[in-house]
Every structure is written in C-alpha cells, then in structure tokens.
Design an enzyme around this catalytic site. Sequence first.
Site, PDB file in Angstrom:
ATOM      1  N   SER A  59     -35.435  26.059   4.866  1.00 59.17           N
ATOM      2  CA  SER A  59     -35.379  24.946   3.889  1.00 59.17           C
ATOM      3  C   SER A  59     -34.210  25.037   2.899  1.00 59.17           C
ATOM      4  CB  SER A  59     -36.787  24.944   3.316  1.00 59.17           C
ATOM      5  OG  SER A  59     -37.048  23.794   2.806  1.00 59.17           O
ATOM      6  N   ASP A  84     -41.763  17.896  10.466  1.00 56.83           N
ATOM      7  CA  ASP A  84     -41.069  17.733   9.571  1.00 56.83           C
ATOM      8  C   ASP A  84     -40.876  16.363   9.190  1.00 56.83           C
ATOM      9  OD1 ASP A  84     -40.173  19.977   7.814  1.00 56.83           O
ATOM     10  OD2 ASP A  84     -39.091  20.777   9.497  1.00 56.83           O
ATOM     11  N   HIS A  89     -43.209  22.149   8.822  1.00 49.53           N
ATOM     12  CA  HIS A  89     -42.093  23.054   7.864  1.00 49.53           C
ATOM     13  C   HIS A  89     -42.498  24.157   7.469  1.00 49.53           C
ATOM     14  CE1 HIS A  89     -38.956  22.534   4.911  1.00 49.53           C
ATOM     15  NE2 HIS A  89     -39.494  23.052   4.374  1.00 49.53           N
TER      16      HIS A  89
HETATM   17  N1  LIG Z   1     -42.830  21.550  -3.267  1.00 48.86           N
HETATM   18  C1  LIG Z   1     -42.727  21.484  -1.882  1.00 48.86           C
HETATM   19  C2  LIG Z   1     -42.698  23.016  -1.580  1.00 48.86           C
HETATM   20  C3  LIG Z   1     -41.650  23.307  -0.608  1.00 48.86           C
HETATM   21  O1  LIG Z   1     -40.671  22.375  -0.463  1.00 48.86           O
HETATM   22  C4  LIG Z   1     -41.448  24.404   0.069  1.00 48.86           C
HETATM   23  C5  LIG Z   1     -42.356  25.674  -0.134  1.00 48.86           C
HETATM   24  C6  LIG Z   1     -42.207  27.156   0.351  1.00 48.86           C
HETATM   25  C7  LIG Z   1     -40.999  27.103   1.211  1.00 48.86           C
HETATM   26  C8  LIG Z   1     -40.192  26.253   1.237  1.00 48.86           C
HETATM   27  C9  LIG Z   1     -40.231  24.837   0.910  1.00 48.86           C
HETATM   28  N2  LIG Z   1     -39.218  23.549   0.942  1.00 48.86           N
HETATM   29  C10 LIG Z   1     -37.894  23.855   0.783  1.00 48.86           C
HETATM   30  O2  LIG Z   1     -37.573  24.820   0.379  1.00 48.86           O
HETATM   31  C11 LIG Z   1     -43.855  20.854  -1.269  1.00 48.86           C
HETATM   32  O3  LIG Z   1     -44.484  19.827  -1.600  1.00 48.86           O
HETATM   33  O4  LIG Z   1     -43.744  20.747  -0.071  1.00 48.86           O
END
Ligand SMILES: N[C@@H](CC(=O)c1ccccc1NC=O)C(=O)O
Length: 306
Positions: A163, A248, A280
């Site tokens: 991510s 995703d 994800h």
């Molecule tokens: N606030 C995000 C959290 C999120 O995107 C996320 C959480 C843990 C590991 C990776 C993530 N996404 C990108 O870095 C959500 O609502 O999914």
Amino acid sequence: MDVPGGGGGRGAPWRKMSKEELENQYSPSRWVVRRGAEEAMRTYSQIGDEATKKARATGRSLLDMPYGDGEGEKMDIYFPEEVSEALPFLVFFHGGYWQSGSKDTSAFMVSPLTAQGVAVVIVAYDIAPKGTLDKMVDQVTRSVASVQKRYPGNRGIHLCGHSAGAHLAAMMLLANWTKLGVTPNLKGLFLVSGIYDLEPVMHTSENAPLLVTLEDARRNSPQWHLEMAPAQPADPGCRILVIVGQHDSPEFHRQSREFYQALRRRSWEASFEELRDVDHFEVLWNLTQKDYVLTQIILKTIFQES
Ligand SMILES: N[C@@H](CC(=O)c1ccccc1NC=O)C(=O)O
C-alpha cells in the site's frame, strides 16, 4: 507544467468522482468482502502483531538497528538459521497511508522467508504528522543504502512494500544512490496493492495529517516521474512485480495497472499479477503462510536471481 497524459491526466476517472466516491475508492477497508471494515483492520493488526512476536521469539534477529541518527530511523533484521556471508535480503516497508503502522507489527513474511534462507529487514520510518512524504522517502532510501553498507556481500536485495509502503518502495527507482556513496544490489521490487499517483489521495480525508500539496504529490509520485520526467535508463537487472488484490477497489486496480504499463513503456522488466480472492489486508496476512501463492512467487523470484 501539464498533468500526465496517461491515467493521471485530465481525463483520469478519479477527476470526475464526487468527494464521497473518491473517499470510498481510497478507503481499502470498505472493500473487504469476508468481514466488516473494522474487523478486517483489527485482524490485520492482530496477525501482524502475532507474526512479529513469533519472529522475534523464534529466530535470530538484530532489532532496532539504526540506519540514521533520527530516533525513528531503525530497522529490524531477521536472519535464517543457516549463517552465511552471502544472503539474499528482502527489505519490507509497511503500509498505513503514511500515517499508521509500525515495524513492530509488520513482520508478516519473516518466518516463511527466513525458513528458506532469506534475511528479512522490516523498516521503520517517521509516519505523519511527524514525518513528511519527502522525509519518509529519504529515510527509506537511507535504510536500503544501510543494508547494502552493512552487508556488501549480499546476494541481492529485493524490496517489498504494501500500500503506502509500495509507494515508498517504488520511489527507490528514482533514488540518487551516488549521493549516498553506495549503490544497493537491487534485484527486484514486490509492490503490493500500492499507490503510485498521489494526486487523488490529496483530495481525500487521508491527506489531513499529510498536508500534501500538488507539488509534493507530483514530486513524490513515481507514476508522474515515469510519465513526465526525462527518461532514466531502466536497470535490466531489477525486476518489478506489480501486485493487486482481486477485492482492492477499482482505483487501486487502476493505479497498479497504469504503473505497470508506465514501467513497461520505460523498458523496465515488469510484470503484473492480480491475486485471486483477496482484499487489501488478506494479501498481506497470507504472507505469514509458506504455501500462499505470493509467498511462493517471492521465493521463486529471489532464488532465480541470487
Ligand atoms: N484508513 C484506511 C487504512 C488503510 O488504508 C491501511 C491500513 C493498514 C495498512 C495499509 C493501509 N492502506 C495503505 O497504506 C482504510 O480505511 O482502509
């Protein structure tokens, strides 16, 4: 300066989305299929936490090794049983939209990889609001240089990011290693469910602690650099695997596909993989399993080239 001509350009689908739709597309937890959003996030943290505790309790490791002078500039290095001068390394950058996550809960892939003879490094960086994107990119660059300096006899360094961490890993394609006095023996990148064009994220609530401006977004977007900046020679020795989970969001799929296409246009040896039936978060927690398809792809890639 004009916006990129590809998917990030004026015709990019996200530019026509309402604020709510954009928010939805860039909230990975809203796209999970087997549990609720909160439960998915909880399970993700729990599995990361357990995997890290297990890795620290069972294997040989060097924890909190500094890669710089900053308090947050630390990495954990996990070793295989077999001691060798010439180990392949996998360096991992956690996700969490550059504002959450920690190396202390992100050792997902350590046990299955060290069991097969790979040293795994889990890198900490200063998440927002302490760190800015420029700072995080700089820190991650120095962490990779530090692995090379510490282990000059390594049999290749592969980077892996999830991510936001996949964004940081992809930025390493633009790093100025000469400035750091060492060129890492980079053999490959595993980019898992990443974001490569930061401009749409700037228009979501995730930007509140990041305070990214349009200029920051472009300077820190590997997609933008591939499309707009003068062509840099691709490194034929470095393979790039762009990976996205079936569940995703469509915007995450678009980001991965367009980054892969831009890499190919710039002659990088890139491939693209959509992993069946994972969201994800599951894609990452499955990396705790030695038989998972992505664990096997990572191992095969590392050992083909080392
Ligand atoms: N606030 C995000 C959290 C999120 O995107 C996320 C959480 C843990 C590991 C990776 C993530 N996404 C990108 O870095 C959500 O609502 O999914």
